[in-house]
Every structure is written in structure tokens, then in C-alpha cells.
Motif scaffolding. Structure first.
Motif, short mmCIF file in Angstrom:
data_model
loop_
_atom_site.label_atom_id
_atom_site.label_comp_id
_atom_site.label_asym_id
_atom_site.label_seq_id
_atom_site.Cartn_x
_atom_site.Cartn_y
_atom_site.Cartn_z
N MET A 49 8.59 -14.19 7.85
CA MET A 49 8.70 -15.19 8.90
C MET A 49 9.11 -16.55 8.34
N GLN A 50 9.09 -16.69 7.02
CA GLN A 50 9.51 -17.94 6.38
C GLN A 50 10.95 -17.88 5.88
N LEU A 51 11.60 -16.74 6.05
CA LEU A 51 13.00 -16.61 5.64
C LEU A 51 13.90 -17.33 6.64
N GLU A 52 14.92 -17.98 6.13
CA GLU A 52 15.85 -18.70 7.00
C GLU A 52 17.00 -17.78 7.40
N LEU A 70 12.69 -11.03 -1.26
CA LEU A 70 12.74 -11.05 0.21
C LEU A 70 14.00 -11.74 0.71
N MET A 71 14.47 -12.75 0.00
CA MET A 71 15.71 -13.42 0.39
C MET A 71 16.89 -12.45 0.31
N LYS A 72 16.87 -11.58 -0.69
CA LYS A 72 17.94 -10.57 -0.81
C LYS A 72 17.88 -9.58 0.36
N LEU A 73 16.66 -9.19 0.74
CA LEU A 73 16.53 -8.31 1.90
C LEU A 73 17.01 -9.03 3.16
N GLY A 74 16.73 -10.33 3.23
CA GLY A 74 17.19 -11.10 4.37
C GLY A 74 18.70 -11.09 4.49
N GLU A 75 19.38 -11.17 3.36
CA GLU A 75 20.85 -11.13 3.36
C GLU A 75 21.35 -9.77 3.85
N ILE A 76 20.66 -8.70 3.45
CA ILE A 76 21.07 -7.36 3.89
C ILE A 76 20.93 -7.22 5.40
N VAL A 77 19.80 -7.66 5.95
CA VAL A 77 19.61 -7.48 7.39
C VAL A 77 20.58 -8.34 8.19
N LYS A 78 20.93 -9.50 7.65
CA LYS A 78 21.95 -10.32 8.33
C LYS A 78 23.31 -9.64 8.28
N LYS A 79 23.66 -9.14 7.10
CA LYS A 79 24.98 -8.52 6.91
C LYS A 79 25.16 -7.29 7.80
N HIS A 80 24.12 -6.48 7.90
CA HIS A 80 24.23 -5.21 8.63
C HIS A 80 23.59 -5.26 10.03
N LYS A 81 23.15 -6.47 10.44
CA LYS A 81 22.56 -6.65 11.78
C LYS A 81 21.38 -5.70 12.00
N LEU A 82 20.40 -5.78 11.10
CA LEU A 82 19.22 -4.93 11.15
C LEU A 82 17.98 -5.75 11.47
N PHE A 83 16.92 -5.07 11.89
CA PHE A 83 15.61 -5.69 11.99
C PHE A 83 14.91 -5.57 10.63
N ASN A 94 0.89 -1.16 0.00
CA ASN A 94 0.00 0.00 0.00
C ASN A 94 0.93 1.21 0.00
N PRO A 95 0.93 2.06 -1.04
CA PRO A 95 -0.16 2.34 -1.97
C PRO A 95 -0.05 1.75 -3.38
N THR A 96 1.03 1.04 -3.72
CA THR A 96 1.29 0.77 -5.14
C THR A 96 0.67 -0.52 -5.66
N GLY A 97 0.35 -1.47 -4.75
CA GLY A 97 -0.12 -2.77 -5.21
C GLY A 97 0.99 -3.70 -5.64
N ALA A 98 2.26 -3.29 -5.46
CA ALA A 98 3.39 -4.16 -5.82
C ALA A 98 3.44 -5.35 -4.87
N LEU A 99 3.91 -6.49 -5.40
CA LEU A 99 4.07 -7.71 -4.61
C LEU A 99 5.51 -8.17 -4.72
N TYR A 100 6.19 -8.28 -3.58
CA TYR A 100 7.60 -8.68 -3.59
C TYR A 100 7.70 -10.21 -3.54
N SER A 101 8.58 -10.75 -4.36
CA SER A 101 8.72 -12.20 -4.51
C SER A 101 9.59 -12.80 -3.40
N LYS A 102 9.58 -14.11 -3.32
CA LYS A 102 10.44 -14.83 -2.38
C LYS A 102 11.90 -14.48 -2.61
N GLU A 103 12.30 -14.40 -3.89
CA GLU A 103 13.69 -14.09 -4.22
C GLU A 103 14.08 -12.69 -3.75
#
Length: 425
Positions: free
Chosen positions: A245-248, A212-225, A201-210
Motif C-alpha cells: 500500500m506504500q508503493l507508488e 516490492l518495487m520490482k513487483l510493482g513494475e510488473i503489475v503496472k506493465k502487465h495490468k495485474l492486481f 508463511n511458511p518460510t519466514g522470508a521477508l521481502y524488501s522495499k526494493e
């Protein structure tokens, strides 16, 4: 020089007898800087103009707000109608245990493995976002999000004293998630979290599993929430929803923010949830929850019952939104000078129009225009951007009305664009 000082209401008056002059001074204390910084809602700020139009007898089609006309499930309505409570009491600060247990089971059924002790029921998804900010960020620290973004994130950030750092997405790219490089450029020593809304919201965009996995790598690398607002999870078109919540590998980084408002078309019950495996976050967020006492009892009653909504309800709602989306997007793209991406989730889209100023256009629609004694209320996209000047020729529109109403609204909008004084071709 003789002076006489006296008070009337919030003003102090000083009478100068020699000059026969009365001086007036305000003595009302000033409001806070934080209050002055609080932005007006782009979704609601034009309400007075809409009300004035209705008083003139003009029919107003509300495309400005995500208030569906889909009926609330009968099981939820009946739970409130037939309740046998003798006293409407305080509940547990984390929410009724029966509701949390049942909610946890509903998540497990869709592959999100959580326990009821990992849920804090909130007063709407709004409070879930606010609790996440206040629990995980200190004043002055930064949260990265992708603009255009849900306008109220600004207000929550100001309330919590944290700073929104936007990473721009563009309508020409159908608001795809920005590149990893662009995201990492925004990370500073003050960065503490990344916030996404998926579907958006507001764009209607849907982010894929792939993605989200890239975002997961960023938060691990930089110790972010990683905060994920997933209130539109059921409204994904042509693709499956994947939760953070399904990201490893980021079990303690991920915080899910949720709400029943859109899922069951019961925005007024004000029930949301903050969900995480991180025990430290849960313990801290519970203290904020205790400070506001508890979430609404009647809202929880309706939300718990809504978990028994038949699957047929969601199939019908899904098919209805697909039909509304396709009709509105196709109609918009047939208008000269208009571009509207095809949203893949939620029930909004951002549309680019041949206009000089979205705020002026939205107000003009309500103040100065009607077609067949009807007009349209829209949300200027400027309020969903952080970057000054961005979204000046864009609107957010919600396809939350039945197709007959959308048809009238689109016809009205097309006629408005023909005569709007600030049209830019």
C-alpha cells in the motif's frame, strides 16, 4: 426373470429369485468435483495421529501450527468479559464503523494512508483472500504466487475456481524472491494477479522495499492486481516492514489482506480485513460480504479493543520471538545433515532434513516414536508446494512455544533423526 427391488439406507438391493442372488447397488449421489479436488491441510491432517499419541500418554509438542502460546492482550480479553451488549446483533456487512475508523487510524500511524471506507472487515484473513480471488478473478484465470506458499491458498483458489501458478523459490537461496525474469515467464493472457505473503508463511522470508518495487513494475506493465498477505507485519527481525500500500503508481492494483490472529495472539476471534483504494473492488467485495451477512460481532469487539494494546506488549513479544527463533534455528543447524535458514519474519521456518519422505516421517513421529514419553508434531513441507515431489525432505516448523518446550521438542527431534528408518545420509 423375476426381480424384487427394495431399499435399505443409501443402497438399492435387487433380488434375483431365479438365481437366488442379491445384488447391491449404491444410490447415494456423488459429491462435487470441486470437493474431490480440495486438498487436506498439511498443518491439520495428522491431528488424528496426535490425538492417538496423547491417548497413549505421550506428550506432543505442536510445532505444526501457528498457534502462539503468547497471551492475548488484556484490553481485548476485558472488552469481551465486560461487554454490556444486551443482544449480539448482526453488524454492517463491511464491519462495525467504529472498528473500521479506528483500524484506519492505526494504519495511518504506520504510513499506510487509508480511509475507513476502504476497509472491508472479513471473517479472518482467510475470507479476505477468498474475497480478493472472487472479486478480481474469473473462473479459470490465474494468480501467480511463490512456492512454498501458505497451503490454504490452494483451497481458496479451488473454492473460487481460479488457478494457482507457482514460481519456485529454493531453500539453498534461503527462499529469496525469484528473479523478475522467472516471474515474467509465468505470465500468460490468463494471468490476473500476483499474490505474496510478506513476511512469508511458511518460510519466514521477508521481502524488501526494493523487491516490492520490482513487483510493482510488473503489475503496472502487465495490468495485474497485487495481493499482499501482511498478517505477520509486526514480526520482522532486523528490518522494517514495507507494505504494498506504500508503493507508488499502483494505487488501484494493490489489495492488502490482513488479520488480527497473529498480531494479538487471538486466532480464534476470526477477524481479518481486505483493504484497497480501488473503489470497484470495494463495491464488488461488499456484495460478497453481504451474501455472508457480516463478520463476527464478538470478534470485532475484541479486535477493536486490541488496537489499544500498549507498545510494551509488542516489544516483549518481539524479544520473545527473536529468542525462540535463534534458539531453534541454532539447535537445528547443529544436528547432523540438517539445514535451517534464518527466518527474517513471521514465526516459521522450513528446514531440510536427512529423511526420505517428510509425510512418512511426520506420521512416524506420532505413531511409532517417542523419546522420554514425548514426541513432536510437524507439518510436512510437501503441502506447501504446488510442484509434485517438491519439499519431500523438508518440514515447516513454528517456533510458537516457550523455550523450555522448544528445548524438549528439539531434543526429541534430534533423537528421532538418529533412529528414523528412512534416514538418508
Amino acid at each position: 426373470m423375476r426381480k424384487i427391488i427394495f431399499m435399505l439406507s443409501e443402497f438399492e438391493y435387487i433380488w434375483n429369485a431365479k438365481l437366488s442372488v442379491l445384488y447391491k447397488f449404491t444410490v447415494m449421489p456423488k459429491i462435487s468435483e470441486k470437493a474431490g479436488m480440495m486438498p487436506a491441510s498439511p498443518i491439520r491432517k495428522l491431528v488424528p495421529y496426535a490425538e492417538a499419541a496423547k491417548r497413549r500418554g505421550v506428550k506432543v509438542y505442536h510445532l505444526n501450527i501457528g498457534q502462539p502460546d503468547i497471551h492475548t492482550p488484556e484490553v481485548a480479553l476485558n472488552a469481551v468479559k465486560n461487554m454490556d451488549l444486551k443482544v449480539i446483533e448482526y453488524t454492517h456487512s463491511a464491519g462495525n464503523e467504529s472498528y473500521r475508523r479506528k483500524l484506519a487510524e492505526s494504519y495511518r500511524k504506520i504510513g499506510i494512508d487509508i480511509d475507513h471506507t476502504e476497509i472491508i472487515v472479513t471473517t479472518g484473513g482467510s475470507e479476505a483472500v477468498l474475497f480478493a480471488f472472487m472479486t478480481c478473478l474469473n473462473p479459470g484465470e490465474e494468480v501467480i504466487t511463490f512456492e512454498p506458499f501458505y497451503a490454504n491458498y490452494n483451497g481458496f483458489a479451488i473454492t473460487a475456481g481460479v488457478t494457482i501458478v507457482p514460481v519456485r523459490s529454493f531453500i539453498k537461496d534461503d527462499f529469496a524472491l525469484p528473479s523478475i525474469d522467472e516471474i515474467e515467464k509465468k505470465i500468460t493472457p490468463k494471468t490476473k494477479a500476483i499474490l505474496i505473503c510478506n513476511p512469508n508463511n511458511p518460510t519466514g522470508a521477508l521481502y524488501s522495499k526494493e523487491e516490492l518495487m520490482k513487483l510493482g513494475e510488473i503489475v503496472k506493465k502487465h495490468k495485474l492486481f497485487l495481493f499482499s498477505d501482511e498478517v505477520y507485519r509486526e514480526f520482522c527481525y532486523g528490518a522494517e516492514h514495507f507494505s504494498v500500500m506504500q508503493l507508488e503508481g499502483i494505487r488501484d492494483n494493490a489489495v492488502l489482506l490482513d488479520s488480527v490472529s497473529k498480531r494479538y495472539s487471538m486466532c480464534g476471534v476470526r477477524i481479518g480485513a481486505l483493504i484497497t483504494h480501488n473503489k470497484e473492488i470495494l463495491a464488488a467485495a461488499l456484495k460478497f460480504a453481504q451474501a455472508r451477512l457480516c463478520p463476527p460481532e464478538l470478534g470485532q469487539l475484541a479486535a477493536e479493543a486490541a488496537l489499544d494494546t500498549p507498545k510494551e506488549y509488542f516489544r516483549e513479544v518481539y524479544d520473545e520471538y527473536i529468542a525462540r527463533r535463534d534458539f531453534m534455528v541454532n539447535t537445528l543447524n547443529q544436528m547432523p545433515g540438517v539445514y535451517c535458514p534464518l527466518p527474517r519474519g513471521a514465526f516459521y521456518t522450513v528446514v531440510k532434513l536427512p529423511i526420505d519422505d517428510a509425510d512418512r516421517f511426520a506420521q512416524w513421529l506420532l505413531e511409532d516414536f517417542n523419546y522420554k514419553n514425548q514426541t513432536v508434531m510437524v507439518a510436512p513441507a510437501t503441502g506447501f508446494y504446488f510442484t509434485p515431489g517438491a519439499g519431500k525432505n523438508e518440514l515447516r516448523v513454528a517456533y510458537v512455544l516457550k523455550i523450555d518446550d522448544l528445548r524438549n521438542a528439539m531434543e526429541t527431534l534430534a533423537e528421532a533423526l538418529k533412529v528414523y528408518p528412512g534416514r538418508v545420509d
